[in-house]
Write an enzyme that holds these catalytic residues in place. Structure first.
Site, PDB file in Angstrom:
ATOM      1  N   GLU A   1     -16.376   5.320   6.946  1.00  0.00           N
ATOM      2  CA  GLU A   1     -15.323   4.787   7.814  1.00  0.00           C
ATOM      3  C   GLU A   1     -15.299   5.569   9.111  1.00  0.00           C
ATOM      4  O   GLU A   1     -15.987   6.583   9.257  1.00  0.00           O
ATOM      5  CB  GLU A   1     -13.966   4.887   7.116  1.00  0.00           C
TER       6      GLU A   1
ATOM      7  N   ARG B   1       0.837  -1.205   0.000  1.00  0.00           N
ATOM      8  CA  ARG B   1       0.000   0.000   0.000  1.00  0.00           C
ATOM      9  C   ARG B   1       0.873   1.256   0.000  1.00  0.00           C
ATOM     10  O   ARG B   1       0.534   2.269  -0.626  1.00  0.00           O
ATOM     11  CB  ARG B   1      -0.936  -0.009   1.214  1.00  0.00           C
TER      12      ARG B   1
ATOM     13  N   LYS C   1      -2.555   6.946   1.557  1.00  0.00           N
ATOM     14  CA  LYS C   1      -2.325   7.108   3.003  1.00  0.00           C
ATOM     15  C   LYS C   1      -1.285   8.211   3.202  1.00  0.00           C
ATOM     16  O   LYS C   1      -0.099   7.966   3.409  1.00  0.00           O
ATOM     17  CB  LYS C   1      -1.869   5.792   3.629  1.00  0.00           C
TER      18      LYS C   1
END
Length: 353
Positions: A236, A100, A203
Protein backbone atom coordinates in the site's frame (compact mmCIF):
# COMPACT_ATOMS: atom_id res chain seq x y z
CA UNK A 1 37.32 8.80 63.77
CA UNK A 2 34.15 7.16 62.46
CA UNK A 3 32.35 10.52 62.45
CA UNK A 4 35.16 12.14 60.45
CA UNK A 5 35.07 9.38 57.83
CA UNK A 6 31.30 9.72 57.52
CA UNK A 7 31.64 13.50 57.07
CA UNK A 8 34.34 13.06 54.38
CA UNK A 9 32.25 10.42 52.58
CA UNK A 10 29.18 12.64 52.61
CA UNK A 11 31.20 15.61 51.33
CA UNK A 12 32.66 13.54 48.46
CA UNK A 13 29.23 12.19 47.59
CA UNK A 14 27.78 15.70 47.65
CA UNK A 15 30.56 16.90 45.34
CA UNK A 16 29.65 14.23 42.78
CA UNK A 17 26.02 15.21 42.69
CA UNK A 18 24.95 17.03 39.54
CA UNK A 19 22.97 20.18 40.09
CA UNK A 20 20.79 21.79 37.46
CA UNK A 21 20.36 25.45 38.27
CA UNK A 22 17.63 27.11 36.25
CA UNK A 23 15.45 30.13 36.79
CA UNK A 24 12.05 29.38 38.31
CA UNK A 25 9.44 28.38 35.76
CA UNK A 26 6.87 30.99 34.95
CA UNK A 27 3.50 29.70 36.07
CA UNK A 28 0.88 31.23 33.81
CA UNK A 29 -2.52 32.26 35.00
CA UNK A 30 -5.58 31.01 33.15
CA UNK A 31 -6.14 34.15 31.04
CA UNK A 32 -2.47 34.55 30.11
CA UNK A 33 -2.22 30.85 29.20
CA UNK A 34 -5.30 31.03 26.98
CA UNK A 35 -4.06 34.25 25.34
CA UNK A 36 -0.76 32.62 24.44
CA UNK A 37 -2.55 29.49 23.24
CA UNK A 38 -4.82 31.65 21.06
CA UNK A 39 -1.77 33.31 19.53
CA UNK A 40 -0.13 29.96 18.75
CA UNK A 41 -3.28 28.39 17.30
CA UNK A 42 -4.24 31.33 15.11
CA UNK A 43 -2.10 30.44 12.04
CA UNK A 44 -2.87 26.73 12.30
CA UNK A 45 -5.67 24.79 10.64
CA UNK A 46 -8.78 25.32 12.72
CA UNK A 47 -11.51 22.65 12.56
CA UNK A 48 -15.03 23.93 11.98
CA UNK A 49 -16.53 21.99 14.90
CA UNK A 50 -15.74 19.30 17.47
CA UNK A 51 -17.90 16.93 19.48
CA UNK A 52 -16.50 15.66 22.77
CA UNK A 53 -18.29 12.85 24.61
CA UNK A 54 -16.67 13.95 27.88
CA UNK A 55 -18.89 17.04 27.87
CA UNK A 56 -21.62 15.58 25.69
CA UNK A 57 -21.73 18.49 23.28
CA UNK A 58 -20.32 20.35 20.28
CA UNK A 59 -18.09 23.41 20.18
CA UNK A 60 -17.15 25.64 17.25
CA UNK A 61 -14.49 27.48 19.28
CA UNK A 62 -11.02 26.15 18.24
CA UNK A 63 -9.62 27.02 21.67
CA UNK A 64 -11.95 24.50 23.27
CA UNK A 65 -11.18 21.69 20.83
CA UNK A 66 -8.93 19.81 23.21
CA UNK A 67 -8.65 16.43 24.89
CA UNK A 68 -7.14 15.66 28.33
CA UNK A 69 -3.39 15.12 28.40
CA UNK A 70 -3.97 11.81 30.22
CA UNK A 71 -6.29 10.50 27.51
CA UNK A 72 -4.83 7.16 26.45
CA UNK A 73 -4.87 8.34 22.86
CA UNK A 74 -1.93 10.49 24.01
CA UNK A 75 -0.52 8.38 26.83
CA UNK A 76 -0.21 5.08 24.94
CA UNK A 77 -1.69 5.69 21.48
CA UNK A 78 -4.60 3.48 22.53
CA UNK A 79 -7.19 4.91 20.17
CA UNK A 80 -8.76 4.32 16.77
CA UNK A 81 -10.07 6.66 14.11
CA UNK A 82 -11.91 6.77 10.83
CA UNK A 83 -13.31 9.29 8.38
CA UNK A 84 -16.14 10.18 6.04
CA UNK A 85 -16.83 12.93 3.55
CA UNK A 86 -19.31 15.80 3.36
CA UNK A 87 -20.38 16.35 -0.24
CA UNK A 88 -23.01 18.92 -1.14
CA UNK A 89 -24.49 18.91 2.35
CA UNK A 90 -24.69 15.12 2.52
CA UNK A 91 -22.66 12.59 4.48
CA UNK A 92 -20.95 10.28 2.02
CA UNK A 93 -20.06 6.67 2.89
CA UNK A 94 -20.42 7.16 6.62
CA UNK A 95 -21.77 3.66 7.31
CA UNK A 96 -18.89 1.74 5.73
CA UNK A 97 -16.48 3.80 7.83
CA UNK A 98 -18.51 3.24 11.00
CA UNK A 99 -18.53 -0.51 10.31
CA UNK A 100 -14.74 -0.49 10.07
CA UNK A 101 -14.58 1.69 13.20
CA UNK A 102 -16.60 -0.88 15.14
CA UNK A 103 -14.27 -3.65 13.93
CA UNK A 104 -11.24 -1.57 14.96
CA UNK A 105 -12.70 -0.99 18.43
CA UNK A 106 -13.12 -4.73 18.94
CA UNK A 107 -9.56 -5.48 17.84
CA UNK A 108 -8.15 -2.66 19.96
CA UNK A 109 -10.18 -3.80 23.01
CA UNK A 110 -11.76 -0.38 23.40
CA UNK A 111 -15.16 -0.39 25.09
CA UNK A 112 -18.01 1.01 23.04
CA UNK A 113 -18.73 4.55 24.27
CA UNK A 114 -22.49 4.33 23.61
CA UNK A 115 -25.26 1.78 24.01
CA UNK A 116 -25.13 -1.88 24.92
CA UNK A 117 -24.60 -3.26 21.41
CA UNK A 118 -22.57 -2.50 18.31
CA UNK A 119 -25.70 -1.41 16.44
CA UNK A 120 -26.79 0.97 19.21
CA UNK A 121 -23.31 2.48 19.34
CA UNK A 122 -23.16 2.85 15.57
CA UNK A 123 -26.58 4.52 15.48
CA UNK A 124 -25.57 6.98 18.18
CA UNK A 125 -22.27 7.78 16.48
CA UNK A 126 -24.07 8.39 13.18
CA UNK A 127 -26.44 10.82 14.88
CA UNK A 128 -23.58 12.66 16.61
CA UNK A 129 -21.62 12.98 13.37
CA UNK A 130 -24.68 14.47 11.65
CA UNK A 131 -25.32 16.91 14.51
CA UNK A 132 -21.69 18.03 14.57
CA UNK A 133 -21.54 18.60 10.81
CA UNK A 134 -24.78 20.62 10.86
CA UNK A 135 -23.47 22.71 13.78
CA UNK A 136 -20.32 23.44 11.76
CA UNK A 137 -22.27 24.70 8.76
CA UNK A 138 -19.81 22.90 6.46
CA UNK A 139 -21.39 21.49 3.30
CA UNK A 140 -18.22 20.23 1.62
CA UNK A 141 -15.37 18.88 3.69
CA UNK A 142 -14.30 15.96 5.81
CA UNK A 143 -15.05 14.30 9.14
CA UNK A 144 -12.64 12.54 11.50
CA UNK A 145 -14.03 10.32 14.23
CA UNK A 146 -11.92 9.07 17.13
CA UNK A 147 -12.67 6.54 19.84
CA UNK A 148 -10.14 6.47 22.65
CA UNK A 149 -9.64 4.07 25.52
CA UNK A 150 -10.29 7.19 27.55
CA UNK A 151 -8.69 9.70 29.93
CA UNK A 152 -7.88 9.28 33.58
CA UNK A 153 -4.32 8.08 34.23
CA UNK A 154 -0.83 7.59 32.83
CA UNK A 155 -0.76 3.81 33.28
CA UNK A 156 0.08 1.21 30.64
CA UNK A 157 -3.56 0.10 30.48
CA UNK A 158 -6.72 2.16 30.57
CA UNK A 159 -8.13 0.29 33.57
CA UNK A 160 -10.50 2.59 35.40
CA UNK A 161 -10.97 4.87 32.38
CA UNK A 162 -14.13 5.35 30.36
CA UNK A 163 -13.82 5.33 26.58
CA UNK A 164 -14.26 8.66 24.82
CA UNK A 165 -15.64 9.63 21.41
CA UNK A 166 -14.54 12.69 19.48
CA UNK A 167 -15.75 14.07 16.14
CA UNK A 168 -13.91 16.75 14.19
CA UNK A 169 -15.30 18.52 11.11
CA UNK A 170 -12.70 19.78 8.66
CA UNK A 171 -13.03 22.36 5.91
CA UNK A 172 -11.74 21.36 2.45
CA UNK A 173 -8.76 23.72 2.81
CA UNK A 174 -6.97 21.08 4.88
CA UNK A 175 -7.32 18.25 2.36
CA UNK A 176 -4.37 15.85 2.00
CA UNK A 177 -4.90 15.68 -1.76
CA UNK A 178 -4.59 18.82 -3.89
CA UNK A 179 -6.39 19.48 -7.17
CA UNK A 180 -3.06 19.48 -9.01
CA UNK A 181 -2.51 15.86 -7.91
CA UNK A 182 -5.38 14.74 -10.14
CA UNK A 183 -3.21 15.33 -13.22
CA UNK A 184 -0.73 12.75 -11.97
CA UNK A 185 1.89 12.39 -9.26
CA UNK A 186 5.39 10.95 -8.97
CA UNK A 187 6.00 8.10 -6.55
CA UNK A 188 8.91 6.15 -5.13
CA UNK A 189 9.25 2.80 -3.40
CA UNK A 190 10.04 3.20 0.30
CA UNK A 191 12.04 0.62 2.22
CA UNK A 192 10.21 0.41 5.53
CA UNK A 193 8.61 -2.61 7.24
CA UNK A 194 4.87 -3.16 7.16
CA UNK A 195 2.85 -3.00 10.35
CA UNK A 196 2.22 -6.34 12.09
CA UNK A 197 -1.17 -7.88 11.16
CA UNK A 198 -3.09 -6.55 14.19
CA UNK A 199 -2.06 -2.96 13.55
CA UNK A 200 -2.33 -3.34 9.78
CA UNK A 201 -5.98 -4.40 9.96
CA UNK A 202 -6.95 -1.91 12.70
CA UNK A 203 -7.23 1.80 11.92
CA UNK A 204 -5.39 2.99 15.00
CA UNK A 205 -3.90 6.39 15.77
CA UNK A 206 -0.46 4.80 15.50
CA UNK A 207 0.56 6.21 12.11
CA UNK A 208 4.27 6.61 12.78
CA UNK A 209 5.22 4.24 9.93
CA UNK A 210 2.67 5.92 7.66
CA UNK A 211 4.09 9.35 8.39
CA UNK A 212 7.68 8.17 7.93
CA UNK A 213 6.75 6.51 4.62
CA UNK A 214 5.42 9.81 3.26
CA UNK A 215 8.39 11.77 4.64
CA UNK A 216 10.93 9.45 3.01
CA UNK A 217 8.96 9.54 -0.23
CA UNK A 218 9.02 13.33 -0.31
CA UNK A 219 12.72 13.34 0.47
CA UNK A 220 13.18 11.36 -2.74
CA UNK A 221 10.79 13.08 -5.14
CA UNK A 222 7.59 11.15 -4.34
CA UNK A 223 4.47 12.14 -2.43
CA UNK A 224 2.97 9.26 -0.42
CA UNK A 225 5.43 6.38 -0.91
CA UNK A 226 4.85 2.80 -2.04
CA UNK A 227 5.44 -0.03 0.43
CA UNK A 228 6.24 -3.66 -0.37
CA UNK A 229 5.62 -6.73 1.74
CA UNK A 230 8.29 -9.25 2.69
CA UNK A 231 7.81 -11.12 -0.59
CA UNK A 232 8.54 -8.03 -2.73
CA UNK A 233 4.85 -7.65 -3.57
CA UNK A 234 2.88 -4.42 -3.57
CA UNK A 235 1.32 -3.57 -0.20
CA UNK A 236 0.00 0.00 0.00
CA UNK A 237 0.95 3.66 0.03
CA UNK A 238 1.27 5.64 3.26
CA UNK A 239 -2.44 6.54 3.47
CA UNK A 240 -3.80 5.22 0.18
CA UNK A 241 -4.39 1.90 -1.56
CA UNK A 242 -2.68 1.00 -4.83
CA UNK A 243 -4.39 -0.14 -8.03
CA UNK A 244 -2.99 -1.03 -11.44
CA UNK A 245 -4.20 -1.66 -14.98
CA UNK A 246 -2.35 -4.46 -16.74
CA UNK A 247 -1.49 -4.56 -20.43
CA UNK A 248 -4.39 -7.01 -20.95
CA UNK A 249 -6.82 -4.51 -19.36
CA UNK A 250 -7.27 -6.05 -15.91
CA UNK A 251 -7.80 -3.74 -12.93
CA UNK A 252 -5.87 -5.28 -10.05
CA UNK A 253 -5.25 -4.27 -6.45
CA UNK A 254 -3.50 -6.04 -3.54
CA UNK A 255 -5.52 -8.31 -1.26
CA UNK A 256 -6.22 -7.10 2.27
CA UNK A 257 -4.39 -9.86 4.13
CA UNK A 258 -1.44 -7.60 5.10
CA UNK A 259 -2.94 -4.12 4.80
CA UNK A 260 -5.94 -2.08 5.93
CA UNK A 261 -9.18 -2.84 4.10
CA UNK A 262 -9.47 0.44 2.22
CA UNK A 263 -13.02 1.70 1.71
CA UNK A 264 -12.28 3.76 -1.39
CA UNK A 265 -10.52 1.00 -3.27
CA UNK A 266 -13.52 -1.24 -2.60
CA UNK A 267 -15.72 1.39 -4.26
CA UNK A 268 -13.23 1.59 -7.16
CA UNK A 269 -13.41 -2.18 -7.63
CA UNK A 270 -17.22 -2.02 -7.75
CA UNK A 271 -17.10 0.79 -10.28
CA UNK A 272 -14.49 -1.14 -12.24
CA UNK A 273 -17.07 -3.86 -12.83
CA UNK A 274 -19.13 -1.28 -14.71
CA UNK A 275 -16.15 -0.62 -16.96
CA UNK A 276 -15.88 -4.37 -17.54
CA UNK A 277 -19.53 -4.46 -18.63
CA UNK A 278 -18.87 -1.52 -20.96
CA UNK A 279 -15.83 -3.23 -22.48
CA UNK A 280 -13.21 -0.81 -21.16
CA UNK A 281 -11.74 -3.45 -18.84
CA UNK A 282 -11.39 -7.21 -19.19
CA UNK A 283 -11.60 -8.06 -15.47
CA UNK A 284 -11.33 -6.76 -11.91
CA UNK A 285 -9.30 -8.64 -9.31
CA UNK A 286 -7.72 -8.52 -5.85
CA UNK A 287 -4.53 -10.55 -5.81
CA UNK A 288 -0.89 -10.71 -4.87
CA UNK A 289 1.00 -8.29 -7.14
CA UNK A 290 4.78 -8.79 -7.41
CA UNK A 291 6.65 -5.53 -7.94
CA UNK A 292 7.96 -6.89 -11.24
CA UNK A 293 4.37 -7.33 -12.46
CA UNK A 294 3.33 -3.89 -11.23
CA UNK A 295 6.23 -2.28 -13.06
CA UNK A 296 4.91 -3.69 -16.34
CA UNK A 297 1.41 -2.23 -15.89
CA UNK A 298 0.15 0.52 -18.19
CA UNK A 299 -1.63 2.50 -15.45
CA UNK A 300 -1.11 2.99 -11.73
CA UNK A 301 -3.30 4.88 -9.30
CA UNK A 302 -3.69 5.55 -5.57
CA UNK A 303 -7.15 5.52 -3.95
CA UNK A 304 -8.37 6.95 -0.66
CA UNK A 305 -10.40 9.59 1.12
CA UNK A 306 -13.70 8.37 -0.40
CA UNK A 307 -13.24 10.29 -3.66
CA UNK A 308 -9.49 10.61 -4.18
CA UNK A 309 -8.10 8.73 -7.14
CA UNK A 310 -4.62 9.87 -8.12
CA UNK A 311 -2.88 8.67 -11.29
CA UNK A 312 0.79 7.84 -10.74
CA UNK A 313 2.63 8.93 -13.88
CA UNK A 314 6.22 8.27 -12.75
CA UNK A 315 7.40 5.59 -10.33
CA UNK A 316 11.00 5.28 -9.14
CA UNK A 317 12.08 7.70 -11.84
CA UNK A 318 10.45 5.81 -14.71
CA UNK A 319 7.24 6.70 -16.58
CA UNK A 320 4.17 4.59 -15.90
CA UNK A 321 2.56 3.70 -19.23
CA UNK A 322 2.60 6.81 -21.42
CA UNK A 323 3.76 8.99 -18.55
CA UNK A 324 0.39 10.73 -18.21
CA UNK A 325 -2.96 9.96 -16.60
CA UNK A 326 -4.44 6.92 -18.34
CA UNK A 327 -7.97 6.42 -19.71
CA UNK A 328 -9.08 3.99 -16.99
CA UNK A 329 -7.95 6.31 -14.19
CA UNK A 330 -9.86 9.17 -15.80
CA UNK A 331 -13.02 7.10 -16.19
CA UNK A 332 -12.84 5.79 -12.63
CA UNK A 333 -12.26 9.27 -11.23
CA UNK A 334 -15.30 10.52 -13.13
CA UNK A 335 -17.43 7.65 -11.79
CA UNK A 336 -16.22 8.19 -8.22
CA UNK A 337 -17.01 11.91 -8.39
CA UNK A 338 -20.43 11.24 -9.90
CA UNK A 339 -21.21 8.75 -7.15
CA UNK A 340 -20.09 11.19 -4.44
CA UNK A 341 -22.07 14.12 -5.83
CA UNK A 342 -25.15 12.48 -7.32
CA UNK A 343 -25.40 8.95 -5.93
CA UNK A 344 -27.99 7.82 -3.36
CA UNK A 345 -26.86 4.48 -1.92
CA UNK A 346 -24.07 5.78 0.38
CA UNK A 347 -25.50 9.14 1.38
CA UNK A 348 -27.36 10.79 4.25
CA UNK A 349 -29.11 14.08 3.62
CA UNK A 350 -28.46 16.68 6.32
CA UNK A 351 -30.91 19.37 7.41
CA UNK A 352 -29.17 22.67 8.05
CA UNK A 353 -30.89 25.59 9.82
Amino acid sequence: QHGLQSWIGAAMSDAKRRRLEAPPAKVLGREEYLAKLREVLHPMENPAAMYNSLVGGVTTDPELMTIPIHDHAVVRGHAIFDTCSIVGGRLYRLDIHLDRHMDSAERARISLPFGSSVQECKDQMRSIVAQTVVASGVRDGGVRIYTSAGPGNFSITSEGCTSAFYVVVLRPTGAVVKDSDLDGIHEVTVDLPLKPPLLASTKTNNYLLNAMTAMIARDNGGKFGILLDGDDCIAEASVLCCAFVTADKRLITPSFDKILAGTTVRKVLDLGKRLVAEGHLAAVSQERIPKTVAKQCVEMMLCGGDSHLLPVIRWDGQPVGTGSAGPIAKKLLQLVNEDAKSGDDDHYELVYP
